[in-house]
Design a protein around this motif. Structure first.
Motif, short mmCIF file in Angstrom:
data_model
loop_
_atom_site.label_atom_id
_atom_site.label_comp_id
_atom_site.label_asym_id
_atom_site.label_seq_id
_atom_site.Cartn_x
_atom_site.Cartn_y
_atom_site.Cartn_z
N ALA A 146 0.83 -1.22 0.00
CA ALA A 146 0.00 0.00 0.00
C ALA A 146 0.86 1.26 0.00
O ALA A 146 0.33 2.36 0.18
CB ALA A 146 -0.94 -0.01 1.19
N ASP A 147 2.17 1.11 -0.19
CA ASP A 147 3.10 2.23 -0.22
C ASP A 147 3.27 2.87 1.14
O ASP A 147 3.50 4.07 1.26
CB ASP A 147 2.68 3.25 -1.28
CG ASP A 147 3.85 4.06 -1.79
OD1 ASP A 147 4.98 3.55 -1.77
OD2 ASP A 147 3.64 5.21 -2.21
N GLY A 148 3.07 2.10 2.20
CA GLY A 148 3.28 2.59 3.54
C GLY A 148 2.04 2.54 4.41
O GLY A 148 0.95 2.17 3.96
N LEU A 149 2.20 2.94 5.65
CA LEU A 149 1.14 2.85 6.64
C LEU A 149 -0.05 3.75 6.30
O LEU A 149 -1.20 3.35 6.45
CB LEU A 149 1.69 3.19 8.03
CG LEU A 149 0.77 2.95 9.21
CD1 LEU A 149 0.30 1.50 9.26
CD2 LEU A 149 1.48 3.32 10.50
N VAL A 150 0.21 4.96 5.82
CA VAL A 150 -0.88 5.88 5.47
C VAL A 150 -1.74 5.28 4.36
O VAL A 150 -2.97 5.27 4.45
CB VAL A 150 -0.34 7.27 5.08
CG1 VAL A 150 -1.44 8.15 4.53
CG2 VAL A 150 0.33 7.93 6.27
N GLY A 151 -1.11 4.74 3.34
CA GLY A 151 -1.85 4.11 2.25
C GLY A 151 -2.64 2.90 2.72
O GLY A 151 -3.77 2.67 2.30
N TYR A 152 -2.05 2.13 3.62
CA TYR A 152 -2.71 0.95 4.17
C TYR A 152 -3.97 1.36 4.94
O TYR A 152 -5.04 0.76 4.77
CB TYR A 152 -1.74 0.20 5.08
CG TYR A 152 -2.35 -1.00 5.77
CD1 TYR A 152 -2.52 -2.20 5.09
CD2 TYR A 152 -2.73 -0.94 7.10
CE1 TYR A 152 -3.07 -3.31 5.72
CE2 TYR A 152 -3.28 -2.04 7.74
CZ TYR A 152 -3.45 -3.22 7.04
OH TYR A 152 -4.00 -4.30 7.67
#
Length: 160
Positions: A146-152
């Motif tokens: 997800a390209d990192g925690l924010v995207g997830y």
């Protein structure tokens, strides 16, 4: 291409403090590794790897360091070990990292390497060798995808 570095590559070398006036990834990438390898920014292309020794990312806890590495096009950092805060920051921004002493010892800058993140296998195509790293748990793989925690978090809010 593989960029190979030794032990204790600290965040001040990954992104020198004098370039921290911005958090813009593309701008940070211009100064990535400058104080340890002034040719890095001119040679790095998307999909390249960094291979390093123990304690990669030690020093200050700045998130700018993994952002700069990721923005430069590095696909993955393989190290013998990572500093704890760098490790966490890398996962949070979606920079792939793997710990594998054997890979670090055996991979050379001219080798061609493939990585299977699901299994943790690092394949050295040049030497016809496979090195085994511990794969991330499934939820961490999803964070990376997800390209990192924010995207997830954004992706999972949409689903729920």
């Amino acid at each position: 291409m593989i960029f190979k570095y030794g032990d204790n590559v600290d965040t001040d070398v990954i992104i020198p403090a004098r370039y921290l006036a911005t958090s813009e990834p593309a701008e940070l990438a211009q100064y990535c590794m400058l104080d340890i390898d002034d040719t890095f920014k001119d040679k790095v292309v998307a999909g390249d790897l960094i291979v390093a020794g123990k304690n990669f990312g030690c020093g200050s806890s700045r998130e700018h360091a993994p952002i700069a590495i990721k923005a430069s096009g590095i696909k993955c950092v393989i190290a013998k070990s990572f500093a704890r805060i760098f490790y966490r920051n890398a996962i949070n921004i979606g920079l792939a990292i793997l710990e594998c002493e054997e890979a670090v010892d055996k991979i050379q800058p001219t080798d061609e390497v493939e990585i299977d993140f699901a299994t943790g296998e690092i394949k050295n195509l040049t030497k016809n060798e496979i090195y085994k790293s511990q794969p991330f748990p499934e939820f961490m793989q999803k964070i990376m995808e997800a390209d990192g925690l924010v995207g997830y978090i954004k992706n999972n809010k949409m689903k729920g």
